[in-house]
Design a protein around this motif. Structure first.
Motif: not given
Ligand SMILES: O=C(O)CCC(=O)C(=O)O
Ligand SMILES: [Fe+2]
Length: 276
Positions: A84-97
């Protein structure tokens, strides 16, 4: 937009701990025939097909309705919380990319965010046991991802194994400690009318060491209608792809064999839809 290193470590730990469980435990979360989530092997269509040398655990994450809670491991106990925590962070990364990618195309920064709606996100943990004859099997057959972006984490201490096809040659992607590999998926290739190209890749196994990879797929919501962005099409760059529904494309993708960039044929203008 770095992600806490502790989090990279924790996700690898829960993944590894899960794969080390007795088979019977893992099979409680088994991928059922004709489905794509749970513990099992990718893209199994027939009993006589040659399988890839890889076990995986695939879980849909967002939007919430794609979740299948009984497929989430209860052991190790920290599994769900960590994902859950990891995926929330990776989601933000994808949005920024995607914001940066939009800017390279002279589009508004929020272009993709707006088009995608509530983006679909899934995680796949791949575990490749060592293989005495790596020359005889592939870890994962050549394919491009159907996503817009893929964020790939190669396990610390895992041997290399990921390869990309460049100028018709397989080139190894050396793991860089504490760094992600970002792959472009078919969806961005279509949207950008080929300006960004999805990368064909595969994984090979190692004679002595097992290998872990943690892969996040980020894609538009299933309702999204996709096709080349009009601003990116002109007489020098004629329209290469048709417009289609992303849900339909996803269905086509998960019911096709992993076979290079063949799934992208679905979207090509003037091409027959593959039936196998
Ligand atoms: O294990 C890897 O490095 C590749 C995994 C991959 O391509 C995938 O899961 O789609
Ligand atoms: Fe992939």
């Amino acid at each position: 937009h770095g992600i806490d290193l502790g989090l990279l470590k924790s996700i690898e730990k829960v993944a590894k701990d899960f794969f080390m469980l007795p088979l019977g435990e893992k099979q409680k979360h088994q991928m059922l025939p004709g489905t794509v989530q749970g513990y099992g092997q990718a893209f199994v269509f027939s009993e006589d097909q040659k399988l890839d040398w890889c076990n995986m655990l695939a879980l849909g994450l967002e939007p919430h309705f794609i979740r299948v809670p009984q497929l989430w491991p209860t052991e190790p106990v920290k599994f769900s919380e960590t994902v859950e925590i990891y995926s929330g962070e990776v989601r933000k990364l994808c949005q920024h990319l995607l914001e940066y990618i939009a800017m390279t195309l002279n589009l508004r920064a929020d272009f993709f965010e707006e088009m995608f709606g509530v983006a679909v996100q899934a995680i796949r943990m791949n575990y490749y046991p060592p293989c005495a004859r790596p020359d005889l099997v592939l870890g994962l057959s050549p394919h491009s991802d159907g996503s817009a972006l893929t964020v790939l984490q190669q396990g610390k201490g895992s041997p290399g194994g990921l390869q990309i096809l460049k100028d018709s040659k397989w080139v190894p992607v050396q793991p860089v400690p504490n760094a992600f590999v970002i792959n472009i998926g078919d969806t961005l290739e279509v949207l950008t009318n080929g300006k960004y190209k999805s990368v064909e890749h595969r994984a090979v196994t190692d004679r002595e060491k097992d290998r872990l990879s943690i892969v996040t797929f980020y894609a538009p919501s299933y309702e999204t209608e996709l096709g080349p962005i009009p601003e990116l099409v002109d007489e020098n760059n004629p329209c290469k792809y048709r417009t289609y529904n992303h849900g339909e494309y996803s269905k086509h993708y998960v019911t096709s064999k992993l076979q290079g960039k063949k799934t992208l044929e679905f979207a090509k203008v003037e091409s027959k839809i593959a039936t196998s």
